[in-house]
Write an enzyme that holds these catalytic residues in place. Structure first.
Site: not given
Ligand code: AMP
Length: 217
Positions: A13, A87, A126, A159, A170
């Site tokens: 994404k 999400r 990654r 990360r 996740r």
């Molecule tokens: P990402 O970088 O999008 O994979 O997000 C990393 C982490 O941030 C996720 O595993 C969640 O813990 C939190 N997070 C990001 N976006 C959301 C969202 N829209 N709703 C809830 N938690 C989020």
């Protein structure tokens, strides 16, 4: 143009949103990036989000909806591409409510489809730059010099939530809470399913083809 990009963690994404934002002049709004910036700054929001992120769980809707509504308000009139938000179905409903109030709507939803095994492989490899956020991969998207960011020479890192145990959680969270968002949008919007079991460039080409066709209508 207002776009939502859906897909499991590791579906690509972030990479695709950056390319979409650059081509169509949109603001790239990544909920994960905003949360990581809040954490790095040591803000209250960042502290509240920390334990959820480290466990691979979702940060509560109320916190996220407020945070993203603020980011969307600041976006320029020509629009945005949302990365990692919404999400949950509740987040999608709240987003629609906020956009309706502003006389706006989502024009297109892109759904990146990738199989779970590939996701696990992608996330293990990654690496990202802590300074500028650029994302690389040990096999598919190598920096010019191993372990070093092409943009600013910073050392690349993994990360903390890309480790195997957290990745599994996740993915579970994605299937339980985020997959229903795809169904929500299929009932209300135009959704473009994109096969993302391909190289980043092939996925970009498929996305641009759909968006170009939409823009030219
Ligand atoms: P990402 O970088 O999008 O994979 O997000 C990393 C982490 O941030 C996720 O595993 C969640 O813990 C939190 N997070 C990001 N976006 C959301 C969202 N829209 N709703 C809830 N938690 C989020």
């Amino acid at each position: 143009m207002r776009i939502v990009l859906l897909g499991a963690p590791g579906a690509g994404k972030g990479t695709q949103c950056k390319r979409i934002a650059a081509k169509y002049g949109l603001m790239h709004l990544s909920s994960g990036d905003i949360l990581r910036q809040e954490r790095a700054a040591g803000s209250n929001l960042g502290k509240k989000a920390q334990s959820y992120m480290d466990a691979g769980e979702l940060v509560p809707d109320k916190i996220i909806v407020e945070m993203m509504a603020g980011a969307i308000k600041k976006a320029a009139d020509n629009g945005f591409v949302l990365d990692g938000f919404p999400r949950t179905v509740n987040q999608a409903v709240e987003l629609d409510k906020a956009l309706t109030l502003a006389g706006q709507k989502i024009n297109a939803v892109l759904n990146l489809e990738v199989n779970d095994q590939l996701i696990v492989r992608r996330m293990a490899g990654r690496r990202s730059c802590p300074k500028c956020g650029a994302v690389y991969h040990l096999e598919n998207l190598k920096p010019k010099v191993e372990g070093i960011c092409d943009n600013d020479g910073d050392k690349l890192v993994q990360r903390p939530d890309d480790n195997a145990k957290v990745v599994a959680n996740r993915l579970k969270t994605y299937h339980q809470q985020t997959e229903p968002v795809v169904a929500y949008y299929k009932n209300n919007n135009t959704v473009y399913d994109i096969n993302a079991n391909r190289t980043a460039d092939e996925v970009t080409a498929a996305i641009f083809e759909n968006l170009d066709a939409m823009v030219s209508v």
